[in-house]
Design a protein around this motif. Structure first.
Motif, PDB file in Angstrom:
ATOM      1  N   THR A 237       0.824  -1.409  -0.073  1.00  0.00           N
ATOM      2  CA  THR A 237      -0.018   0.057   0.107  1.00  0.00           C
ATOM      3  C   THR A 237       0.928   1.316  -0.054  1.00  0.00           C
ATOM      4  N   GLU A 238       0.689   2.179  -1.192  1.00  0.00           N
ATOM      5  CA  GLU A 238       1.591   3.249  -1.187  1.00  0.00           C
ATOM      6  C   GLU A 238       3.111   2.821  -0.965  1.00  0.00           C
ATOM      7  N   TYR A 257     -10.973  -5.587  -8.604  1.00  0.00           N
ATOM      8  CA  TYR A 257     -10.614  -4.395  -8.979  1.00  0.00           C
ATOM      9  C   TYR A 257     -10.489  -4.139 -10.799  1.00  0.00           C
ATOM     10  N   LYS A 273      -6.424   0.906  -7.184  1.00  0.00           N
ATOM     11  CA  LYS A 273      -6.649   1.656  -5.994  1.00  0.00           C
ATOM     12  C   LYS A 273      -7.841   1.155  -5.369  1.00  0.00           C
ATOM     13  N   ASP A 274      -7.525   0.996  -3.913  1.00  0.00           N
ATOM     14  CA  ASP A 274      -8.717   0.587  -3.113  1.00  0.00           C
ATOM     15  C   ASP A 274      -9.883   1.626  -2.859  1.00  0.00           C
ATOM     16  N   VAL A 275     -10.673   1.135  -2.191  1.00  0.00           N
ATOM     17  CA  VAL A 275     -11.941   2.130  -2.043  1.00  0.00           C
ATOM     18  C   VAL A 275     -11.865   3.477  -1.364  1.00  0.00           C
ATOM     19  N   SER A 276     -10.768   3.518  -0.690  1.00  0.00           N
ATOM     20  CA  SER A 276     -10.187   4.936  -0.063  1.00  0.00           C
ATOM     21  C   SER A 276      -9.285   5.648  -0.860  1.00  0.00           C
ATOM     22  N   GLY A 277      -9.006   5.206  -2.088  1.00  0.00           N
ATOM     23  CA  GLY A 277      -8.083   5.745  -3.258  1.00  0.00           C
ATOM     24  C   GLY A 277      -6.742   5.539  -2.772  1.00  0.00           C
ATOM     25  N   ALA A 278      -6.292   4.772  -1.929  1.00  0.00           N
ATOM     26  CA  ALA A 278      -5.069   4.269  -1.713  1.00  0.00           C
ATOM     27  C   ALA A 278      -4.455   3.402  -2.892  1.00  0.00           C
ATOM     28  N   HIS A 280      -1.982   0.604  -4.772  1.00  0.00           N
ATOM     29  CA  HIS A 280      -1.449  -0.667  -4.391  1.00  0.00           C
ATOM     30  C   HIS A 280      -0.778  -1.061  -5.434  1.00  0.00           C
TER      31      HIS A 280
END
Length: 327
Positions: A237-238, A257, A273-278, A280
């Motif tokens: 993540t990031e 995704y 990108k996950d649901v929070s916008g982060a 991966h």
């Protein structure tokens, strides 16, 4: 007469080559994997994909702060392995994320402690009916004195194993001082050809071609080698906070995704990108990856391979990585 004799010899030789009698005998590969105590039923089912000649490691016995064994209850679930099973011993202590150098030093510090633990390790393994001991002591550093003492411990465990009629495997990290390890034919070294990238780093594959070739070069002094490759991979993540995932996890993420993967250095990676916008980045191994890595070993004369670990692997991957062995 001499010319006729030579001609007759050449005809016979040519006939032998045509019928295949002149070919070198093929070398069969050996495969193994680890069953971990948190693996569950999914992991146990994977045994059916492995050939009958395979051996399986049961992971793992650790230690408490008094230096006594800590045995997971799940170890008894694998007693059905019998002589095909190896009981793994790791230098883990409770509440420590890293392997304990302090514990390893305590176990190997002198002849008395080495004898004590060698005897107890082999006795515990035999009490479960397993056919082998697997030592997996890691994070031992670069101090040659530690490695010399550990080498003496390995030789002692090997001696006790032979007296009990069981085998010994020793798991080692790729950067250890291989020249300090005892290497009789009775000891098989399992070399961890993974962790090139992981929870300690940014994104990347668990292994690549250059890394594996380097490990093979460094470990060439060992008589019996097994190359261990890691299934699954990591989700960063990031570009940090890596989370270990299985091959099935990676496939599910791709589907969830709707992303496409790219193959690089043998492994597979993709981004989402996950649901929070982060953001991966995921790297993982599939059948083609594992076969690529395996074939590097085969090209250098190694024919024994292990896969860390059972559980979470696709059926098609399990079928392909051992398909060159008679079931």
């Amino acid at each position: 007469m001499a010319i006729r004799g030579i001609n007759r010899f050449m005809v016979i030789l040519f006939a032998l080559l045509l019928c295949g009698c002149g070919k070198s005998p093929s070398v069969s590969n050996e495969y193994s994997t680890w069953f971990v105590y948190w693996g569950g039923e999914d992991a146990t089912q994977e045994i059916y994909y492995y050939p009958s000649s395979s051996k399986f490691s049961v992971f793992a016995v650790s230690f408490n702060k008094k230096g006594e064994f800590t045995i997971p209850n799940q170890v008894t679930n694998y007693s059905f392995l019998g002589k095909k099973g190896y009981l793994t011993f790791v230098n883990d202590l409770p509440d420590q994320s890293e392997k304990s150098l302090e514990l390893a030093n305590w176990i190997v510090k002198n002849d008395s402690t080495r004898k004590k633990y060698a005897k107890e390790i082999v006795e515990l393994t035999s009490s479960y009916g397993f056919g082998g001991v697997e030592l997996d002591f890691e994070n031992l550093g670069k101090d040659e004195m530690v490695w010399k003492k550990y080498g003496e411990f390995i030789k002692l465990v090997d001696k006790v194993c032979q007296e009990k009629g069981i085998d010994l495997k020793v798991v080692v990290e790729p950067g250890v001082p291989f020249h300090l390890l005892p290497s009789p034919n009775s000891i098989s070294y399992v070399i961890m050809c993974y962790n090139l990238y992981g929870s300690f780093s940014g994104p990347g594959p668990k292994a690549d071609v250059f890394f594996i070739n380097k490990v093979l070069e460094l470990s060439s002094s060992l008589k019996k080698r097994t190359l261990a490759f890691a299934t699954g991979g990591y989700d960063w993540t990031e570009n940090r906070n890596a989370k270990a995932i299985t091959e099935k996890d990676a496939i599910n993420l791709k589907r969830q995704y709707h992303v496409r993967a790219t193959r690089h250095t043998g492994a597979i990676f993709f981004e989402y990108k996950d649901v929070s916008g982060a953001c991966h980045q995921v790297w993982y191994a599939d059948a083609r990856t594992l076969l690529t890595w395996r074939d590097i070993g085969k090209s250098k004369g190694v024919h024994s391979f292990a896969f860390w670990r059972a559980g979470g692997n696709l059926d098609v991957t399990l079928e392909q990585i051992v398909k060159d062995v008679e079931k």
